[in-house]
Design a protein around this motif. Structure first.
Motif, mmCIF file in Angstrom:
data_model
loop_
_atom_site.group_PDB
_atom_site.id
_atom_site.type_symbol
_atom_site.label_atom_id
_atom_site.label_comp_id
_atom_site.label_asym_id
_atom_site.label_seq_id
_atom_site.Cartn_x
_atom_site.Cartn_y
_atom_site.Cartn_z
ATOM 1 N N ASN A 109 6.600 119.797 -55.662
ATOM 2 C CA ASN A 109 5.537 120.342 -54.829
ATOM 3 C C ASN A 109 5.384 121.837 -55.083
ATOM 4 N N ASP A 110 4.147 122.308 -55.158
ATOM 5 C CA ASP A 110 3.923 123.714 -55.521
ATOM 6 C C ASP A 110 4.504 124.681 -54.504
ATOM 7 N N PHE A 111 4.412 124.362 -53.218
ATOM 8 C CA PHE A 111 4.986 125.287 -52.242
ATOM 9 C C PHE A 111 6.488 125.120 -52.126
ATOM 10 N N GLY A 112 6.975 123.941 -52.448
ATOM 11 C CA GLY A 112 8.419 123.790 -52.569
ATOM 12 C C GLY A 112 8.962 124.690 -53.662
ATOM 13 N N GLY A 309 3.671 137.652 -58.767
ATOM 14 C CA GLY A 309 2.630 136.793 -59.321
ATOM 15 C C GLY A 309 3.100 135.524 -59.989
ATOM 16 N N GLN A 310 4.419 135.295 -60.049
ATOM 17 C CA GLN A 310 4.907 134.144 -60.810
ATOM 18 C C GLN A 310 5.894 133.302 -60.009
ATOM 19 N N LEU A 311 5.680 133.194 -58.707
ATOM 20 C CA LEU A 311 6.628 132.468 -57.861
ATOM 21 C C LEU A 311 6.743 130.998 -58.247
ATOM 22 N N GLY A 312 5.604 130.373 -58.590
ATOM 23 C CA GLY A 312 5.647 128.965 -58.960
ATOM 24 C C GLY A 312 6.511 128.723 -60.183
ATOM 25 N N ALA A 316 10.083 126.762 -60.329
ATOM 26 C CA ALA A 316 10.304 125.625 -61.226
ATOM 27 C C ALA A 316 11.552 125.849 -62.066
ATOM 28 N N ALA A 317 11.746 127.077 -62.532
ATOM 29 C CA ALA A 317 12.943 127.396 -63.308
ATOM 30 C C ALA A 317 14.203 127.251 -62.463
ATOM 31 N N SER A 318 14.137 127.730 -61.221
ATOM 32 C CA SER A 318 15.283 127.617 -60.319
ATOM 33 C C SER A 318 15.613 126.157 -60.035
ATOM 34 N N TYR A 319 14.566 125.343 -59.862
ATOM 35 C CA TYR A 319 14.775 123.918 -59.619
ATOM 36 C C TYR A 319 15.497 123.272 -60.799
ATOM 37 N N TRP A 320 15.060 123.585 -62.001
ATOM 38 C CA TRP A 320 15.707 123.027 -63.206
ATOM 39 C C TRP A 320 17.171 123.457 -63.276
ATOM 40 N N HIS A 321 17.424 124.731 -63.010
ATOM 41 C CA HIS A 321 18.789 125.238 -63.060
ATOM 42 C C HIS A 321 19.692 124.503 -62.070
ATOM 43 N N ALA A 322 19.169 124.197 -60.893
ATOM 44 C CA ALA A 322 19.970 123.561 -59.847
ATOM 45 C C ALA A 322 20.152 122.073 -60.072
#
Length: 336
Positions: A109-112, A309-312, A316-322
């Motif tokens: 999800n984009d806001f997630g 400007g690049q939170l999304g 996404a990078a943080s999600y992959w790392h986790a």
């Protein structure tokens, strides 16, 4: 399908909206490199965008394989299919993974994704809306929300950003707090049986609010887009100024209600609308309504506006790392 594998050298990350898609890649799950933006309408599918970018990166970095991809995107997954009315094409997770030549694909999800990104946002990128007694850094649970096409809201539950709780706060009923807001809700309730929060507290909602206020003033609506309302307010237009004042005040109450309901210790405002109306947010109506909700000795959590400007992509990078060590037979997703 193996959704997130730990073997690839790097991960392709994307933030895809109804109009534009922003892409980059990461090795460490923190730094996002080679960020580019494409128009969605210029591509025949999501897979086409991902493959185009991956091929471009491969030309510049021999031997680099983008086998994983995490895409932050509005909507939710119904089994294999993405449900999103704003995209120019249908999205199947399995077919997209295969067509893009990926080993794994996660749609979140984009806001997630924004909530996942919060721990990595430097403090200098934050602007205080309701200042703390002392800035102690990120306090969790942290409420992350913002008006855009809708009203997104999520909780960041830990200091790493790995654990995120999504919500449908934008679709909860909007509550009036004064006579003018009751009048606006009365008008909107004639159009919609259920007037949810994003009918007002969003980009399109700003237009609904302006039209309602024009009607109450006995004038014909003269604004075509949300940015026209903002421009008119800056130029001194009375109804446009009232629209922004009511919007900011109403948003302050809604943010406070969510913070109280969810037990938030920090609040972060994101979304494109907050950037465009920043001077009005800081003018006082937001803070007054926000702070006024906390009574009987309750201390309001600090509120920060994010200028990043690049939170999304970072999310996404943080999600992959986790999650890259996880293995499953189905697509990993955040249910929105």
């Amino acid at each position: 399908m193996d959704p997130l594998r730990s073997t690839p050298q790097a991960c392709l990350v994307a933030d895809v909206g109804g109009t534009n898609a922003r892409l980059g890649w990461t090795r460490d799950g923190r730094d996002v490199q080679q960020v580019v933006s494409y128009r969605c309408a210029d591509f025949v599918s999501l897979a086409d965008i991902l493959l185009h970018y991956a091929d471009a990166v491969a030309v510049q970095h021999a031997g680099l394989r983008l086998r994983d991809a995490v895409v932050a995107i509005a909507g939710y997954l119904d089994q294999d299919r993405l449900v999103n009315a704003n995209l120019p094409w249908d999205v199947s997770v399995a077919l997209t993974t295969e067509a893009a030549g990926l080993g794994s694909l996660a749609l979140i999800n984009d806001f997630g994704a924004v909530a996942h990104a919060i721990p990595g946002v430097p403090r200098h990128a934050l602007v205080s809306l309701a200042p703390p007694r002392q800035d102690q850094g990120l306090q969790v649970p942290a409420l992350v929300l913002g008006p855009g096409t809708g009203l997104g809201a999520a909780l960041c539950l830990d200091q790493t950003g790995a654990a995120v709780l999504l919500s449908e706060a934008g679709h909860a009923a909007l509550a009036a707090n004064n006579e003018k807001e009751c009048d606006v809700l009365s008008i909107l309730s004639k159009r919609w049986q259920h007037v949810d929060s994003e009918r007002v507290l969003s980009g399109p909602g700003l237009m609904n609010l302006a039209e309602a206020l024009c009607g109450l003033a006995g004038e014909s609506p003269c604004y075509e887009r949300p940015e026209h309302v903002v421009s008119a307010a800056r130029a001194g237009d009375a109804i446009a100024q009232e629209t922004l004042e009511i919007f900011c005040g109403w948003l302050g109450s809604q943010v406070a209600n969510l913070a109280l309901t969810l037990g938030a210790r920090d609040v972060y405002l994101a979304g494109g609308v907050t950037t465009h109306i920043a001077p009005f947010l800081h003018a006082g109506h937001f803070r007054q309504r926000y702070a006024g909700t906390f009574i009987a000795g309750r201390v309001p959590p600090p509120v920060w506006r994010i200028e990043h400007g690049q939170l999304g992509l970072v999310g996404a990078a943080s999600y992959w790392h986790a999650h890259r060590g996880l293995r499953s037979k189905t697509a990993v997703k955040d249910d929105a």
